[in-house]
Design an enzyme around this catalytic site. Structure first.
Site, PDB file in Angstrom:
ATOM      1  N   CYS A   2       4.024 -16.942  -0.936  1.00 41.65           N
ATOM      2  CA  CYS A   2       2.723 -16.522  -0.167  1.00 41.65           C
ATOM      3  C   CYS A   2       3.174 -15.960   1.309  1.00 41.65           C
ATOM      4  CB  CYS A   2       1.270 -17.436  -0.051  1.00 41.65           C
ATOM      5  SG  CYS A   2      -0.010 -16.785   0.649  1.00 41.65           S
ATOM      6  N   GLU A 104       0.914  -9.701  -3.153  1.00 39.83           N
ATOM      7  CA  GLU A 104       2.427  -9.898  -3.690  1.00 39.83           C
ATOM      8  C   GLU A 104       2.866  -8.359  -4.185  1.00 39.83           C
ATOM      9  OE1 GLU A 104       4.042 -12.294  -3.397  1.00 39.83           O
ATOM     10  OE2 GLU A 104       2.894 -14.155  -3.577  1.00 39.83           O
TER      11      GLU A 104
END
Length: 220
Positions: A2, A104
């Site tokens: 993350c 992402e």
């Protein structure tokens, strides 16, 4: 992993989702939250202190660490409870990082296409984190990550540990310190809730911060 997320839900919505009483505060919408910045977190500043929603530095380096010690932004669920670097914070200094979704990057034809991942119902997501007092005396945190689940696996092999509604209060409970007890009462939210779409590569520059970044983009 993350490494970038968005938080644009206003305080009343976060407070309602958290189901815990906190001091009201005004939050500036952010669509490109990057490491090495101050981020919003919910935590107990000390064992006996009331719960607060305040700002922590996204970068974890405990006060006792050496000057050149690493400053990770993530801690894996596989090692956070046993690593010398993290286990004290896991036992005593857990926090929640609210987000509306995270980003992402998916490799495509030699390039990397960013995707925005969020809940299908667009409700806030609560990311499990740990924090520690940094050498400068201010709090710094790392967000926990786990193997990707559901459609998130299509984009990356890791994802942030997002907790279900019933796990928020025990995760913040400073009296829960035993690893096995925590594992039995804290659970990630259902992978069936996750959706994603590709977004503009404008996201790649942390200085870009606007609602446009979470909109679907068809081209690089």
């Amino acid at each position: 992993m993350c490494g970038r997320f968005a938080l644009y839900s206003p305080y009343p919505k976060l407070s309602q989702a958290l189901r815990l009483l906190l001091e009201p505060r005004e939050l500036t919408p952010r669509y490109n939250v990057a490491p090495g910045t101050w981020i919003t977190a919910v935590r107990h500043p000390s064992d006996d202190a009331p719960l607060v929603m305040d700002e922590v530095w996204w970068g974890y380096r405990p006060r006792w660490a050496k000057e050149k010690a690493p400053e990770p932004i993530n801690a894996t669920v596989e090692k956070v409870a046993t690593s010398n670097y993290f286990r004290g914070a896991f036992a005593h200094h857990r926090c929640l990082v609210p987000a509306d979704g995270w980003y992402e990057w998916l490799p495509v034809d030699g390039k990397k296409q960013p995707h925005f991942l969020c809940r299908e119902d667009r409700e806030p997501i609560w990311l499990a984190g740990i924090w520690s007092e940094r050498p400068d005396g201010k709090p710094g945190c790392a967000i926990l990550t786990e193997p990707a689940r559901g459609v998130a696996k299509e984009i990356h092999d890791r994802m942030p540990l997002a907790l279900d509604a019933e796990s928020l209060e025990p995760w913040l409970d400073t009296h829960l310190t035993d690893r096995e007890t925590i594992r039995h009462v804290v659970h990630h939210f259902s992978a069936d809730l996750i959706t994603h779409w590709q977004v503009s590569t404008r996201l790649n520059k942390p200085t870009h911060d606007s609602p446009v970044l979470i909109q679907q983009a068809d081209v690089f």
